[in-house]
Design a protein around this motif. Structure first.
Motif, short mmCIF file in Angstrom:
data_model
loop_
_atom_site.label_atom_id
_atom_site.label_comp_id
_atom_site.label_asym_id
_atom_site.label_seq_id
_atom_site.Cartn_x
_atom_site.Cartn_y
_atom_site.Cartn_z
N ASN A 1 -42.22 0.24 10.35
CA ASN A 1 -42.65 1.23 11.34
C ASN A 1 -41.75 1.08 12.56
OD1 ASN A 1 -43.94 2.79 13.33
ND2 ASN A 1 -45.90 2.56 12.30
N HIS A 2 -40.81 1.98 12.70
CA HIS A 2 -39.76 1.91 13.71
C HIS A 2 -40.07 2.81 14.92
CE1 HIS A 2 -35.35 2.31 14.99
NE2 HIS A 2 -35.56 1.01 14.94
N ARG A 3 -41.30 3.34 14.98
CA ARG A 3 -41.64 4.27 16.05
C ARG A 3 -41.85 3.56 17.38
NH1 ARG A 3 -45.76 7.23 11.89
NH2 ARG A 3 -44.19 8.55 10.88
N LYS A 4 -41.69 4.33 18.45
CA LYS A 4 -41.96 3.85 19.81
C LYS A 4 -42.76 4.94 20.52
CE LYS A 4 -37.47 2.39 18.71
NZ LYS A 4 -37.79 1.36 17.77
N ILE A 5 -44.07 4.73 20.65
CA ILE A 5 -44.96 5.74 21.21
C ILE A 5 -45.99 5.07 22.12
CG2 ILE A 5 -46.67 7.54 20.72
CD1 ILE A 5 -45.39 7.89 17.97
N LEU A 6 -46.23 5.67 23.27
CA LEU A 6 -47.35 5.31 24.15
C LEU A 6 -48.07 6.60 24.52
CD1 LEU A 6 -49.07 3.68 26.21
CD2 LEU A 6 -47.14 3.91 27.81
N VAL A 7 -49.39 6.64 24.32
CA VAL A 7 -50.18 7.82 24.69
C VAL A 7 -51.36 7.37 25.54
CG1 VAL A 7 -51.38 9.88 23.90
CG2 VAL A 7 -49.58 8.88 22.47
N ILE A 8 -51.53 8.02 26.69
CA ILE A 8 -52.63 7.71 27.61
C ILE A 8 -53.59 8.88 27.67
CG2 ILE A 8 -53.25 7.21 30.01
CD1 ILE A 8 -49.78 6.38 29.21
N ASP A 9 -54.85 8.63 27.33
CA ASP A 9 -55.93 9.63 27.45
C ASP A 9 -55.66 10.91 26.68
OD1 ASP A 9 -57.39 7.92 29.04
OD2 ASP A 9 -56.75 8.81 30.94
N ASN A 10 -54.82 10.83 25.65
CA ASN A 10 -54.50 12.02 24.84
C ASN A 10 -53.87 13.11 25.69
OD1 ASN A 10 -54.40 13.30 22.31
ND2 ASN A 10 -56.34 14.36 22.63
N GLU A 11 -53.30 12.73 26.84
CA GLU A 11 -52.74 13.71 27.78
C GLU A 11 -51.29 13.43 28.14
OE1 GLU A 11 -54.19 16.38 28.83
OE2 GLU A 11 -56.21 16.06 28.06
N ILE A 12 -50.94 12.16 28.25
CA ILE A 12 -49.60 11.75 28.66
C ILE A 12 -49.01 10.88 27.56
CG2 ILE A 12 -48.23 10.50 30.39
CD1 ILE A 12 -50.56 10.98 32.36
N ALA A 13 -47.77 11.16 27.19
CA ALA A 13 -47.15 10.38 26.11
C ALA A 13 -45.72 10.03 26.47
CB ALA A 13 -47.19 11.16 24.80
N TYR A 14 -45.27 8.92 25.89
CA TYR A 14 -43.87 8.50 26.00
C TYR A 14 -43.34 8.26 24.59
CZ TYR A 14 -44.81 7.26 30.93
OH TYR A 14 -45.15 7.29 32.27
N THR A 15 -42.10 8.65 24.37
CA THR A 15 -41.45 8.31 23.10
C THR A 15 -39.95 8.36 23.31
OG1 THR A 15 -41.48 8.70 20.72
CG2 THR A 15 -41.26 10.64 22.12
N GLY A 16 -39.22 7.78 22.39
CA GLY A 16 -37.77 7.71 22.48
C GLY A 16 -37.25 6.51 21.72
N SER A 17 -36.25 5.85 22.30
CA SER A 17 -35.59 4.75 21.59
C SER A 17 -35.96 3.37 22.10
CB SER A 17 -34.06 4.91 21.71
OG SER A 17 -33.64 4.75 23.06
N MET A 18 -36.70 3.28 23.19
CA MET A 18 -36.95 2.00 23.85
C MET A 18 -38.08 1.22 23.18
SD MET A 18 -37.92 1.26 27.84
CE MET A 18 -39.69 1.40 27.59
N ASN A 19 -37.80 -0.01 22.81
CA ASN A 19 -38.84 -0.90 22.34
C ASN A 19 -39.61 -1.47 23.54
OD1 ASN A 19 -38.50 -1.20 19.32
ND2 ASN A 19 -36.42 -1.70 19.97
N LEU A 20 -40.71 -2.12 23.25
CA LEU A 20 -41.47 -2.77 24.31
C LEU A 20 -40.81 -4.13 24.58
CD1 LEU A 20 -43.89 -1.81 25.92
CD2 LEU A 20 -45.37 -3.16 24.43
N ALA A 21 -39.63 -4.06 25.16
CA ALA A 21 -38.82 -5.26 25.42
C ALA A 21 -37.98 -5.01 26.67
CB ALA A 21 -37.92 -5.58 24.23
N ASP A 22 -37.96 -5.98 27.56
CA ASP A 22 -37.18 -5.88 28.79
C ASP A 22 -35.73 -6.22 28.47
OD1 ASP A 22 -35.95 -6.31 31.32
OD2 ASP A 22 -37.92 -6.72 32.22
#
Length: 482
Positions: free
Chosen positions: A220-241
């Motif tokens: 599973n290579h996806r990168k997704i963050l969704v808040i309250d089913n209203e705001i979402a982030y996606t792209g190439s960035m992993n959860l890594a600094d």
């Protein structure tokens, strides 16, 4: 006695070669993939057969495949309702947009959605700050799926924000890949999150017993963050600094791009998360996506098509849509990708685009994190540059952004690399954005990347040492497997 044993081994080897060759042929892989596997099976006695049995077929496992089939139906019904709800004004856009829209509807049932507000983010620190601010405002749910979760730096701030959200009564769910997030799964932070009430699940677990029945490199290579089913982030960035991620490999900081999305496309991304979560837990989150969407077809904003891909879905969806994207380019095509190992169809499409006068630019890292991928990638350069394709090497870090801009009119951004693994093996996510204003932002970002890149010179490239060419061409034989 030794001669008899050798004879038996030879007979066994050829029995295995013949039986697996028949199996490879009947699997109907792409021709290049089939030939690569036949070569491995033939030239590496017994070992090649073992490799094929482990990773040669897209085996999700019987139970997982049945669950995937069962889960798709309600989500497809929800998607069909969206398709009936939205009437898009495609005549105002590049004709290719409607063609891609129809292709996605026909293959996976995912419609384009209007009225979305998009914010392109190309600085990781700013992305993390916005994510934290949105999580801090969450009222109901925070849903995250990431291939890699590595603690340290600003990632710790993200995780702490999830803990604080749970303490406010927000339901927080984090899905991480078993391989990409191996170090995180049993870490101090994982235990701290679970103790606080954050729900953590592992996607596609790996163990010895599963390896007998399931292909282990399906990730599973996806990168997704969704808040309250209203705001979402996606792209190439992993959860890594990037200040801490793989800092000992001397490849520089990872350079990524994300999109902050509000509107119907955010709900579609939440539906992708819900499907992934239910696949791993058998717990349905349909109530979090079932609410009707407002009619935004008349509103200002971007038309966005959210395209999930991976085993168990329409297997050729992203590969086919990328081919359509390349073939419909009329003036300009700019591609950024960290891993560029095209198959014959993709190579032909890129060369054909250049032949008909499209300005094709492919931007890859000057030094990536995979030697085999870099060697296999460079074996394709001769033909591409001979056709007129411009190839650039980025030296400002490890360029990890996966973007395509077409004619300055529509664009793609997401987690998909230009290689066979992303096309056929990984679970990926891509946004097709049919909006000229946003695409111009993507193109500006790509142009800024090119300021820190050099273009390969076709004449100088032809003069590289014969040994280099041989190694690259030999590695290319394995490209369908990389």
């Amino acid at each position: 006695m030794l001669g008899i044993d050798t004879t038996y081994l030879a007979i066994l080897h050829w029995l295995i070669v013949i039986s697996l060759s028949i199996r490879v042929i009947m699997q109907r892989h792409a021709v290049g993939v089939s030939l690569a596997w036949l070569t491995v099976i033939l030239l590496l006695p017994f070992f090649g057969a073992g490799i094929y049995l482990l990773v040669g077929e897209n085996r999700l496992g019987k139970r997982r495949a049945e669950r995937a089939s069962r889960l798709q139906k309600p989500y497809h019904e929800w998607l069909k309702s969206l398709d009936a709800q939205y009437q898009l004004n495609f005549p105002l856009l590049n004709p290719a947009c409607e063609a891609l829209h129809r292709q996605a509807i026909a293959t996976i049932g995912m419609p384009a959605l209007a009225g979305n507000q998009l914010q392109l983010l190309d600085k990781t620190e700013d992305t993390f700050r916005l994510m934290i601010a949105d999580i801090d405002q969450a009222k109901e749910s925070c849903h995250l799926v990431f291939y890699i979760c590595q603690t340290g730096g600003m990632v710790d701030n993200i995780l702490q924000a999830l803990i604080q959200a749970v303490q406010r009564g927000v339901r927080c769910r984090l899905l991480v890949d078993a391989v990409g997030s191996y170090d995180f799964i049993d870490s101090f932070w994982a235990k701290k999150l679970q103790t606080a009430g954050v729900e953590i699940e592992v996607a596609l677990p790996v163990n010895v017993i599963r390896s007998l029945f399931v292909r282990l490199d399906l990730r599973n290579h996806r990168k997704i963050l969704v808040i309250d089913n209203e705001i979402a982030y996606t792209g190439s960035m992993n959860l890594a600094d990037p200040r801490f991620f793989k800092k000992d490999e001397e490849i520089g900081r990872w350079i990524d791009a994300m999109v902050r999305v509000t509107g119907a496309a955010a709900k579609a991304l939440n539906a992708i998360f819900a499907g992934d979560w239910e696949m791993e837990t058998d717990i349905s989150l349909k109530t979090s996506i079932a609410e009707p969407l407002p009619d935004t077809s008349h509103q200002q904003g971007s038309i966005v098509q959210v395209i999930p891909s991976g085993p168990g879905l329409a297997p050729a969806i992203i590969h086919g849509m990328l081919l359509t994207t390349i073939y419909t380019a009329r003036k300009e095509l700019i591609i950024t990708t960290p891993y560029f190992v095209p198959d014959e169809a993709m190579q032909t499409a890129l060369c054909t685009a250049a032949h008909r006068g499209v300005m094709v630019t492919i931007l890859v890292p000057s030094h990536g994190d995979s030697l085999l991928v870099r060697l296999a990638s460079r074996a394709h350069f001769d033909e591409l540059m001979a056709a007129g394709v411009k190839i650039a090497g980025y030296y400002g870090g490890l360029l990890h952004s996966k973007t395509i801009s077409v004619d300055g009119e529509f664009s793609l951004i997401g987690s998909v690399n230009m290689d066979m693994r992303s096309f056929w093996l990984n679970f990926e996510i891509t946004l097709f954005v049919y909006d000229e204003n946003f695409t111009q932002q993507v193109k500006t970002m790509q142009t800024n990347y090119l300021k820190y890149a050099y273009f390969f010179d076709p004449n100088a490239w032809k003069k590289r040492p014969l040994l280099h060419r041989f190694i690259e061409n030999a590695t290319q034989l394995l490209s369908p497997l990389l």
